[in-house]
Design a protein around this motif. Sequence first.
Motif, short mmCIF file in Angstrom:
data_model
loop_
_atom_site.label_atom_id
_atom_site.label_comp_id
_atom_site.label_asym_id
_atom_site.label_seq_id
_atom_site.Cartn_x
_atom_site.Cartn_y
_atom_site.Cartn_z
N GLU A 9 27.47 58.60 4.21
CA GLU A 9 27.26 60.01 4.65
C GLU A 9 25.51 59.97 5.17
O GLU A 9 24.65 60.74 6.46
N LEU A 10 24.54 58.90 4.67
CA LEU A 10 23.23 58.20 4.82
C LEU A 10 23.38 57.70 6.54
O LEU A 10 22.44 58.21 7.10
N ARG B 48 30.17 59.43 -11.55
CA ARG B 48 30.78 61.30 -10.24
C ARG B 48 29.77 62.35 -11.70
O ARG B 48 29.44 62.35 -11.30
N ARG B 49 28.56 61.49 -12.45
CA ARG B 49 27.71 62.39 -12.92
C ARG B 49 26.51 63.04 -12.06
O ARG B 49 25.99 63.45 -12.02
N ARG B 50 26.39 62.15 -11.39
CA ARG B 50 25.23 61.37 -11.06
C ARG B 50 25.54 62.49 -9.51
O ARG B 50 24.32 62.87 -9.07
N VAL B 51 26.86 62.06 -8.93
CA VAL B 51 26.86 63.34 -7.81
C VAL B 51 26.92 64.14 -8.40
O VAL B 51 26.60 64.76 -7.20
N GLY C 288 24.44 67.12 -3.91
CA GLY C 288 24.62 66.85 -2.25
C GLY C 288 23.39 66.38 -1.39
O GLY C 288 22.82 66.52 -0.21
N GLU C 289 22.62 65.28 -1.98
CA GLU C 289 21.66 65.17 -1.72
C GLU C 289 21.90 63.78 -1.72
O GLU C 289 21.95 62.54 -2.58
#
Length: 199
Positions: free
Chosen positions: A140-141, A73-76, A81-82
């Motif tokens: 998403e990717l 979650r921290r990395r999100v 949004g990348e």
Amino acid sequence: MSTRTDAPTRREQILKEAARLFAERGFHGVGVDEIGAAVGISGPGLYRHFAGKDAMLAELLVGISERLLDGGRRRVEETAGEPDALLAALIDGHIDFALDDRPLITLHDRELDRLRDTDRKRVRQLQRQYVELWVAVVRELYPGVTESQARAAVHAVFGLLNSTPHLGTPAAGDGLPGRGATAALLRSLAHGAFGSLAG
């Protein structure tokens, strides 16, 4: 996965040694006296920190599931949004776990069923949330990938990354070529696995 640099607490020392011993000899093959000796206290002294071995196992397995999810979650939040950067960050974070917490992978595989129902359900709930975080970024990717395909790919990559307990140790000269080289190899394999979804 932690970036702490301060000395571990006695409780953390106990958990680390318990994880190592449980992974080496199995939950039932280790007594509280041995865990205490590993951290320089008497076996009964452990009861000032934990109710018993069951409590240690629960804290180890619930705790690592919480850390993985919190880290994800921290990395999100950090990647804003990348999706390319987020997937790379998730892979790197999981590689850190797979290399630095290898006994916990072994413990999860062997001892999860020993947890109380409530603790086991908590672990499963946290793991599902962690998987779904990865599934969202994969979709998403790679927009053409179905949800079930993305989930299967995520689980396959977890299987790859979580294979570290079976790779030997650098000190023994029988497997891992060193942390940096192993991390680079795992990173390349994980990105390659996800990249195949583009085809």
